[in-house]
Design an enzyme around this catalytic site. Structure first.
Site, mmCIF file in Angstrom:
data_model
loop_
_atom_site.group_PDB
_atom_site.id
_atom_site.type_symbol
_atom_site.label_atom_id
_atom_site.label_comp_id
_atom_site.label_asym_id
_atom_site.label_seq_id
_atom_site.Cartn_x
_atom_site.Cartn_y
_atom_site.Cartn_z
ATOM 1 C CE1 TYR A 1 -3.347 2.663 0.564
ATOM 2 C CE2 TYR A 1 -2.329 3.078 2.668
ATOM 3 C CZ TYR A 1 -3.451 3.491 1.890
ATOM 4 O OH TYR A 1 -4.166 4.695 2.041
HETATM 5 N N1 LIG Z 1 -8.688 5.573 5.648
HETATM 6 C C1 LIG Z 1 -7.725 6.046 5.805
HETATM 7 O O1 LIG Z 1 -6.975 5.719 7.133
HETATM 8 C C2 LIG Z 1 -6.691 6.741 4.892
HETATM 9 C C3 LIG Z 1 -5.687 7.102 5.157
HETATM 10 C C4 LIG Z 1 -4.657 7.809 4.052
HETATM 11 C C5 LIG Z 1 -5.347 7.641 2.789
HETATM 12 N N2 LIG Z 1 -6.443 7.157 2.526
HETATM 13 C C6 LIG Z 1 -7.101 6.954 1.141
HETATM 14 O O2 LIG Z 1 -8.225 7.609 1.002
HETATM 15 C C7 LIG Z 1 -8.836 7.214 -0.221
HETATM 16 C C8 LIG Z 1 -10.246 7.032 0.204
HETATM 17 O O3 LIG Z 1 -10.297 5.907 0.971
HETATM 18 P P1 LIG Z 1 -11.121 5.849 2.299
HETATM 19 O O4 LIG Z 1 -10.256 5.680 3.676
HETATM 20 O O5 LIG Z 1 -12.278 6.742 2.325
HETATM 21 O O6 LIG Z 1 -11.884 4.261 2.065
HETATM 22 P P2 LIG Z 1 -13.297 3.648 1.518
HETATM 23 O O7 LIG Z 1 -14.218 4.147 2.383
HETATM 24 O O8 LIG Z 1 -13.075 2.155 1.299
HETATM 25 O O9 LIG Z 1 -13.527 4.133 0.137
HETATM 26 C C9 LIG Z 1 -12.708 3.860 -1.004
HETATM 27 C C10 LIG Z 1 -13.477 4.070 -2.127
HETATM 28 O O10 LIG Z 1 -12.661 3.757 -3.336
HETATM 29 C C11 LIG Z 1 -13.645 3.092 -4.185
HETATM 30 N N3 LIG Z 1 -12.926 1.887 -5.103
HETATM 31 C C12 LIG Z 1 -12.164 0.722 -4.525
HETATM 32 N N4 LIG Z 1 -11.662 0.245 -5.627
HETATM 33 C C13 LIG Z 1 -12.079 0.895 -6.613
HETATM 34 C C14 LIG Z 1 -11.999 0.632 -8.064
HETATM 35 N N5 LIG Z 1 -11.269 -0.466 -8.593
HETATM 36 N N6 LIG Z 1 -12.380 1.415 -9.009
HETATM 37 C C15 LIG Z 1 -13.274 2.522 -8.494
HETATM 38 N N7 LIG Z 1 -13.687 2.894 -7.179
HETATM 39 C C16 LIG Z 1 -12.706 1.968 -6.241
HETATM 40 C C17 LIG Z 1 -14.516 2.305 -3.162
HETATM 41 O O11 LIG Z 1 -15.690 1.864 -3.802
HETATM 42 P P3 LIG Z 1 -16.456 0.444 -3.236
HETATM 43 O O12 LIG Z 1 -17.139 0.793 -2.196
HETATM 44 O O13 LIG Z 1 -17.087 -0.103 -4.459
HETATM 45 O O14 LIG Z 1 -15.106 -0.442 -2.935
HETATM 46 C C18 LIG Z 1 -14.812 3.442 -2.226
HETATM 47 O O15 LIG Z 1 -15.904 4.304 -2.862
HETATM 48 C C19 LIG Z 1 -7.992 6.266 -0.484
HETATM 49 O O16 LIG Z 1 -7.243 6.510 -1.661
HETATM 50 C C20 LIG Z 1 -7.112 5.844 0.499
HETATM 51 O O17 LIG Z 1 -5.910 5.077 0.226
HETATM 52 C C21 LIG Z 1 -7.451 6.522 3.469
#
Ligand SMILES: NC(=O)c1ccc[n+]([C@@H]2O[C@H](COP(=O)([O-])OP(=O)(O)OC[C@H]3O[C@@H](n4cnc5c(N)ncnc54)[C@H](OP(=O)(O)O)[C@@H]3O)[C@@H](O)[C@H]2O)c1
Length: 278
Positions: A150
């Protein structure tokens, strides 16, 4: 005409919070979903349009962008938020999973940029602000054990952000990284649905700690609404910081990044033993 923003991955977490925030502030929002038409609250909003695409599917992305073009919308921002988080030891993570990590977080981001950029150029040439905000991570600054794949994908997002910004600055399009630390979203739980890397192996003792480690990260994380506000500022501030870390005690991560690697090794080993990240 309203300014429009395209956000990838609005089904949950940061993408959903950002879509709600931008709708509330009067933007038109195009949000990508993979299944159905997206979350009910968004679906019912008159200024929201769901685009159904997986970021790994170039044809579907193209159809989504065409929908924006057909609407005659002015696209002034792209938020590359869609992402997955694969965890587990590098030695045992399956090939399918490590490839998926890069296909979604890195190549998917490149594909969406390539397809959306013509519309961003058009907005800019018509005299409007045009920005790309890439959602990076503190894992793109520092590498914790067992979230290495990741982290590698998020280091790539930082490189893409810097390089793309330098390529697009002559055209007046700014590219910004918003890199959160732990955020209260389901991302790590979704990632843990993968099993192969966690099967009984010589890392098992350490992996037993990884569950509480990532759960604690989620529990201690900031609310996605806080990240959404930072994204709004990145899209609209006159002179935005091109790399924003959104994290409680973010100074620790910034300082740690400057320390010798052997010191970082000790830091992460100790934190893992204590079920803490930073
Ligand atoms: N949460 C944390 O602690 C954290 C920290 C740093 C950075 N981030 C980053 O923040 C961003 C959002 O993550 P989140 O934490 O909000 O998690 P999340 O709630 O799991 O959201 C991820 C989103 O990406 C979508 N997605 C996943 N695979 C995909 C694909 N192949 N094509 C299109 N959409 C896809 C998911 O859709 P589905 O529901 O269909 O899977 C969901 O809408 C990510 O880039 C993550 O790396 C998160």
């Amino acid at each position: 005409m309203q300014d429009s923003i395209l956000i990838t991955g609005v089904s949950s977490g940061i993408g959903l919070a950002t879509a709600k925030d931008l709708l509330h502030r009067g933007f038109r929002v195009y949000g990508s979903v993979r299944r159905g038409a997206g979350e009910t609250q968004l679906r019912e909003h008159p200024a929201f349009t769901a685009l159904q695409f997986d970021v790994r599917d170039r044809e579907a992305i193209r159809a989504g962008i065409q929908r924006i073009r057909d609407d005659g919308a002015r696209l002034v921002g792209l938020v590359n938020n869609a992402g997955v988080a694969i965890s587990g030891p590098v030695e045992t993570v399956s090939e399918e999973e490590y490839r998926r990590q890069f296909e979604v977080n890195v190549y998917g981001l490149v594909a969406v940029c390539q397809e959306a950029l013509p519309l961003l150029h058009e907005a800019r040439e018509a005299g409007f602000r045009a920005r790309i905000v890439n959602i990076g991570s503190v894992s793109g600054y520092l590498t914790s054990p067992f979230t290495t794949i990741y982290s590698a994908s998020k280091f790539a997002v930082e490189a893409l952000t810097d390089g793309l910004r330098r390529e697009l600055l002559p055209f007046g399009i700014d590219v910004i990284s918003v890199a959160p630390g732990p955020v209260k979203t389901p991302i790590w739980r979704k990632g843990r649905e993968q099993t192969a890397a966690f099967e009984n192996n010589r890392y098992s003792n350490m992996l037993n700690k990884l569950g509480p480690y990532t759960e604690a990260a989620e529990a201690d994380g900031v609310a996605p609404e806080i990240v959404a506000e930072v994204i709004y500022r990145a899209l609209t501030d006159e002179r935005p910081d091109p790399a924003v870390l959104v994290m409680k005690k973010g100074w620790i991560a910034k300082l740690l990044r400057l320390t010798p690697k052997r010191f970082q090794d000790k830091f992460f080993t100790k934190r893992l033993a204590e079920n803490r990240r930073y």
